[in-house]
Design a protein around this motif. Structure first.
Motif, PDB file in Angstrom:
ATOM      1  N   SER A 202       1.055  -1.657  -0.147  1.00  0.00           N
ATOM      2  CA  SER A 202      -0.111   0.022  -0.148  1.00  0.00           C
ATOM      3  C   SER A 202       0.708   1.330  -0.062  1.00  0.00           C
ATOM      4  O   SER A 202       0.538   2.253  -0.650  1.00  0.00           O
ATOM      5  N   VAL A 203       2.066   1.403   1.163  1.00  0.00           N
ATOM      6  CA  VAL A 203       2.851   2.574   0.898  1.00  0.00           C
ATOM      7  C   VAL A 203       3.671   2.507  -0.693  1.00  0.00           C
ATOM      8  O   VAL A 203       3.994   3.690  -1.351  1.00  0.00           O
ATOM      9  N   ARG A 204       4.058   1.512  -1.250  1.00  0.00           N
ATOM     10  CA  ARG A 204       4.677   1.776  -2.369  1.00  0.00           C
ATOM     11  C   ARG A 204       3.902   2.220  -3.562  1.00  0.00           C
ATOM     12  O   ARG A 204       3.959   3.166  -4.252  1.00  0.00           O
ATOM     13  N   THR A 205       1.938   1.412  -3.728  1.00  0.00           N
ATOM     14  CA  THR A 205       1.889   1.999  -3.989  1.00  0.00           C
ATOM     15  C   THR A 205       1.173   3.709  -3.782  1.00  0.00           C
ATOM     16  O   THR A 205       1.282   3.761  -4.534  1.00  0.00           O
ATOM     17  N   ASP A 206       1.227   3.913  -2.973  1.00  0.00           N
ATOM     18  CA  ASP A 206       0.518   4.660  -2.428  1.00  0.00           C
ATOM     19  C   ASP A 206       1.813   6.531  -2.928  1.00  0.00           C
ATOM     20  O   ASP A 206       1.156   7.191  -3.527  1.00  0.00           O
ATOM     21  N   VAL A 207       2.824   6.355  -3.038  1.00  0.00           N
ATOM     22  CA  VAL A 207       3.977   7.108  -3.123  1.00  0.00           C
ATOM     23  C   VAL A 207       4.497   6.866  -4.630  1.00  0.00           C
ATOM     24  O   VAL A 207       5.759   8.544  -4.868  1.00  0.00           O
ATOM     25  N   THR A 208       4.157   6.128  -5.502  1.00  0.00           N
ATOM     26  CA  THR A 208       4.528   5.956  -7.027  1.00  0.00           C
ATOM     27  C   THR A 208       3.466   6.215  -8.041  1.00  0.00           C
ATOM     28  O   THR A 208       3.414   7.057  -9.358  1.00  0.00           O
ATOM     29  N   GLN A 209       2.071   5.966  -7.513  1.00  0.00           N
ATOM     30  CA  GLN A 209       1.142   5.838  -9.004  1.00  0.00           C
ATOM     31  C   GLN A 209       0.599   7.485  -8.856  1.00  0.00           C
ATOM     32  O   GLN A 209       0.627   7.483 -10.444  1.00  0.00           O
ATOM     33  N   GLY A 210       0.749   7.594  -8.577  1.00  0.00           N
ATOM     34  CA  GLY A 210       0.656   9.920  -8.710  1.00  0.00           C
ATOM     35  C   GLY A 210       1.520   9.992 -10.006  1.00  0.00           C
ATOM     36  O   GLY A 210       1.404  10.643 -10.891  1.00  0.00           O
ATOM     37  N   LEU A 211       3.176   9.496  -9.555  1.00  0.00           N
ATOM     38  CA  LEU A 211       4.231  10.547 -10.247  1.00  0.00           C
ATOM     39  C   LEU A 211       4.272   9.460 -11.193  1.00  0.00           C
ATOM     40  O   LEU A 211       4.907   9.816 -12.467  1.00  0.00           O
ATOM     41  N   ARG A 212       4.033   8.443 -11.664  1.00  0.00           N
ATOM     42  CA  ARG A 212       3.822   7.659 -12.725  1.00  0.00           C
ATOM     43  C   ARG A 212       3.082   8.249 -14.062  1.00  0.00           C
ATOM     44  O   ARG A 212       2.859   8.638 -14.719  1.00  0.00           O
ATOM     45  N   MET A 213       2.464   9.433 -13.404  1.00  0.00           N
ATOM     46  CA  MET A 213       0.497  10.407 -14.166  1.00  0.00           C
ATOM     47  C   MET A 213       1.521  10.585 -15.215  1.00  0.00           C
ATOM     48  O   MET A 213       1.666  10.709 -16.186  1.00  0.00           O
ATOM     49  N   LEU A 214       3.019  11.029 -14.617  1.00  0.00           N
ATOM     50  CA  LEU A 214       4.039  13.051 -15.028  1.00  0.00           C
ATOM     51  C   LEU A 214       4.471  11.984 -15.893  1.00  0.00           C
ATOM     52  O   LEU A 214       5.544  12.858 -16.472  1.00  0.00           O
ATOM     53  N   VAL A 215       4.606  11.171 -15.810  1.00  0.00           N
ATOM     54  CA  VAL A 215       6.374  10.402 -16.786  1.00  0.00           C
ATOM     55  C   VAL A 215       5.198   9.550 -18.482  1.00  0.00           C
ATOM     56  O   VAL A 215       6.221   8.636 -18.932  1.00  0.00           O
ATOM     57  N   ALA A 216       3.971   9.391 -17.640  1.00  0.00           N
ATOM     58  CA  ALA A 216       3.196   9.007 -18.855  1.00  0.00           C
ATOM     59  C   ALA A 216       3.111   8.978 -20.702  1.00  0.00           C
ATOM     60  O   ALA A 216       3.151   9.786 -20.815  1.00  0.00           O
TER      61      ALA A 216
END
Length: 216
Positions: A202-216
């Motif tokens: 849950s922590v890993r998903t929370d801290v990375t999933q949003g940032l991935r939107m910026l590099v998609a």
């Protein structure tokens, strides 16, 4: 923003005050990426001379919170996709470990505190207040990680947050939040259940999933 000079303040204490306040503004996304600053403007805003302003800027530049050009231009960083991916990977590594170390020391008071912070996040979402959202989101994570009793590791995490602050402000505009992040609820549930694998995920998903939107 104009902060009055404090009577009897030394250059060193003025530098520390400017550094800490400007650091907080950057970390919490008050300044967008590539925002230009000047030493004169910083000095005027904080009611200090050029020397404390310069020292605060140098310290923040050393932490990656500000960029200094060869011409002396000061600005908040505008991160490349590669840099965002690198910092997201660091968050995943450091923060999952902090959460794992915090789990054995979790107690009902901590869970109650995290639920209360989630309530504050919900208020920020309802008001569309990006800065309050980022500040309370980081408070949620810091409150959990303090239970890890790993100050050096937490300091590393905060340096990453600092470098990402302006980018998080940019990200907030894309997320269009309507509620508290789902992963926050899963983090609290994992803590309550003593579920370390679930907590780490849950922590890993929370801290990375949003940032991935910026590099998609």
């Amino acid at each position: 923003m104009l902060i009055q000079t404090r009577p009897g303040e030394t250059s060193q204490s003025a530098h520390e005050r400017v550094y800490r306040h400007l650091r907080s503004r950057i970390m919490h996304g008050e300044l967008a990426p590539a925002t230009s600053l000047t030493l004169r403007g910083i000095g005027k805003d904080y009611g200090v001379s050029m020397t404390p302003a310069r020292e605060a800027v140098r310290r923040l530049a050393a932490e990656g919170a500000l960029m200094l050009s060869s011409s002396g231009r000061v600005s908040t960083p505008e991160l490349s996709n590669e840099r965002i991916e690198e910092l997201a990977a660091l968050r995943a590594l450091i923060e999952t470990e902090l959460a794992s170390r915090a789990l054995p020391r979790a107690h009902i008071a901590l869970i109650d505190r995290l639920n209360a912070i989630n309530g504050q996040i919900a208020e920020a979402v309802a008001k569309h207040d990006a800065v309050a959202y980022i500040r309370t989101n980081l408070e949620f994570h810091r409150t959990l990680y303090l239970r890890a009793q790993a100050p050096a590791m937490l300091a590393m995490a905060e340096t990453v947050w600092l470098q990402l602050g302006p980018t998080m402000r940019k990200l907030y505009g894309r997320l269009q939040r309507t509620e508290v992040p789902q992963q926050h609820k899963l983090i609290v549930a994992a803590l309550r259940a003593g579920d370390e694998p679930g907590l780490r995920l849950s922590v890993r998903t929370d801290v990375t999933q949003g940032l991935r939107m910026l590099v998609a």
